[in-house]
Design a protein around this motif. Sequence first.
Motif, PDB file in Angstrom:
ATOM      1  N   ARG A  68      55.316  30.286  34.610  1.00 22.92           N
ATOM      2  CA  ARG A  68      56.627  30.610  35.209  1.00 22.92           C
ATOM      3  C   ARG A  68      57.619  29.451  35.009  1.00 22.92           C
ATOM      4  N   ARG A  69      57.119  28.226  35.194  1.00 20.76           N
ATOM      5  CA  ARG A  69      57.982  27.047  34.979  1.00 20.76           C
ATOM      6  C   ARG A  69      58.429  26.951  33.524  1.00 20.76           C
ATOM      7  N   ALA A  70      57.514  27.272  32.606  1.00 24.98           N
ATOM      8  CA  ALA A  70      57.835  27.208  31.170  1.00 24.98           C
ATOM      9  C   ALA A  70      58.948  28.194  30.819  1.00 24.98           C
ATOM     10  N   VAL A  71      58.845  29.409  31.347  1.00 26.08           N
ATOM     11  CA  VAL A  71      59.862  30.438  31.070  1.00 26.08           C
ATOM     12  C   VAL A  71      61.205  30.047  31.682  1.00 26.08           C
ATOM     13  N   ALA A  72      61.167  29.530  32.928  1.00 27.42           N
ATOM     14  CA  ALA A  72      62.412  29.104  33.599  1.00 27.42           C
ATOM     15  C   ALA A  72      63.083  27.974  32.824  1.00 27.42           C
ATOM     16  N   ALA A  73      62.282  27.010  32.339  1.00 22.45           N
ATOM     17  CA  ALA A  73      62.834  25.885  31.562  1.00 22.45           C
ATOM     18  C   ALA A  73      63.431  26.377  30.245  1.00 22.45           C
ATOM     19  N   ALA A  74      62.769  27.341  29.626  1.00 25.15           N
ATOM     20  CA  ALA A  74      63.266  27.884  28.349  1.00 25.15           C
ATOM     21  C   ALA A  74      64.616  28.571  28.541  1.00 25.15           C
ATOM     22  N   LYS A  75      64.753  29.293  29.656  1.00 27.61           N
ATOM     23  CA  LYS A  75      66.013  29.995  29.930  1.00 27.61           C
ATOM     24  C   LYS A  75      67.171  29.014  30.154  1.00 27.61           C
ATOM     25  N   LYS A  76      66.824  27.826  30.663  1.00 33.52           N
ATOM     26  CA  LYS A  76      67.849  26.788  30.882  1.00 33.52           C
ATOM     27  C   LYS A  76      67.979  25.872  29.651  1.00 33.52           C
ATOM     28  N   ARG A  77      67.283  26.247  28.571  1.00 32.77           N
ATOM     29  CA  ARG A  77      67.305  25.515  27.284  1.00 32.77           C
ATOM     30  C   ARG A  77      66.774  24.084  27.416  1.00 32.77           C
ATOM     31  N   ARG A  78      65.794  23.932  28.314  1.00 31.18           N
ATOM     32  CA  ARG A  78      65.117  22.635  28.437  1.00 31.18           C
ATOM     33  C   ARG A  78      63.823  22.730  27.622  1.00 31.18           C
ATOM     34  N   ARG A  79      63.973  22.486  26.337  1.00 31.74           N
ATOM     35  CA  ARG A  79      62.873  22.741  25.403  1.00 31.74           C
ATOM     36  C   ARG A  79      61.618  21.930  25.716  1.00 31.74           C
ATOM     37  N   LEU A  80      61.771  20.642  25.957  1.00 38.54           N
ATOM     38  CA  LEU A  80      60.605  19.779  26.199  1.00 38.54           C
ATOM     39  C   LEU A  80      59.843  20.217  27.449  1.00 38.54           C
ATOM     40  N   GLY A  81      60.590  20.536  28.515  1.00 32.88           N
ATOM     41  CA  GLY A  81      59.959  21.006  29.753  1.00 32.88           C
ATOM     42  C   GLY A  81      59.238  22.333  29.542  1.00 32.88           C
ATOM     43  N   ALA A  82      59.861  23.208  28.757  1.00 33.93           N
ATOM     44  CA  ALA A  82      59.264  24.520  28.478  1.00 33.93           C
ATOM     45  C   ALA A  82      57.944  24.375  27.722  1.00 33.93           C
ATOM     46  N   VAL A  83      57.966  23.564  26.678  1.00 34.16           N
ATOM     47  CA  VAL A  83      56.764  23.347  25.851  1.00 34.16           C
ATOM     48  C   VAL A  83      55.663  22.682  26.667  1.00 34.16           C
ATOM     49  N   ARG A  84      56.037  21.683  27.463  1.00 35.28           N
ATOM     50  CA  ARG A  84      55.044  20.944  28.267  1.00 35.28           C
ATOM     51  C   ARG A  84      54.359  21.879  29.281  1.00 35.28           C
ATOM     52  N   ASN A  85      55.155  22.697  29.982  1.00 40.32           N
ATOM     53  CA  ASN A  85      54.586  23.592  30.984  1.00 40.32           C
ATOM     54  C   ASN A  85      53.759  24.714  30.356  1.00 40.32           C
TER      55      ASN A  85
END
Length: 342
Positions: A68-85
């Motif tokens: 869920r955190r990865a998807v939320a980060a991706a929607k906010k275009r936080r690529r590193l956070g999305a990939v890490r989660n």
Amino acid sequence: MMKIKKILLILLLLSMLPLAHASAQQARTFFKKVERTRQKINFARDIQLTANNPEAGRLIRMADANLRRAVAAAKKRRRLGAVRNLRKAEEAVNSALKILFRENIENRRRRLEKLIKDAEQLVQTRDNEEAKKFFGDGLKNKGLAIKFLRENNFRKALFHYNKAVFLLKKSITVARNEDKSTAQVAEDEAYRYSQFYEKNKKELLDSTHPGVKKNVDLAQKIAQKADRARQDGKFQEAIDFYHQATRLLSRALNIASGKENKMESRADEEVALLDELVENLEKQMPPETRDEMSEFLISQIQLLQENAHIFLKEQKSDEAIRNANMARNLAERLLKKRRIPE
């Protein structure tokens, strides 16, 4: 001057196209990984329904939260956070599946060890080459299961444990029936069922109790399956079906004569319904069409089905019902998923 500016602007836009394409490609790849991880999490949840392993449950919840955190980060275009989660979600669900596979394999291993002891005592006292061959092939598959388990190939390990259990059971059946062919035993059971029905037909058909009709109808359905299995040369399968059909007629007779044991009656019905559902599942999903997740779930369903039959024979009705219900829940979920288009 204006022309030069326009040309420079066009060149700048053209130079950005590959970057935009690469970014779109990365997004597609990311969300494909998200979907695969989500499927793994759902798969792990299905197994956890019956395994109820606390550590696996914790890891599944962790995987779900990180996804869920990865998807939320991706929607906010936080690529590193999305990939890490996403990576954390994958690691957690893989660890959960490893635990669940091991638990299922351990259950199968214990069952196999008991079968080997039973088969050794029986097969070694009989001069039956067919029984000895089944026994030897069962031990070979046990060896392969151990080999794949050491290599952390849990899917293949489980496959060979299941095959070993099947072959050991066959060796015991053949050894027990050596004085009489399995075909003859199936024929005798068919005769026993038909005689039981004819002898009690009037009392069964005259009864107005709905439970009597329900059990008789179910018995006749199962007897038809037994007849088909016997015609196809599947004699052991036919024997098992005739036993079940006769037991249901006996239950119907008890209800008709006022000697009903409600728990036993319910257990018989639950296990019979499960057998019908599993047969339908195996027709809809033959081995060559199954992916790793489906194969694992079906092996789990078959294990619960086997346990339900054992408890039924031991007259432990509550355990038979519990195992039958768990297996049916898994089977229904698997069939529902198959009906939902990708």
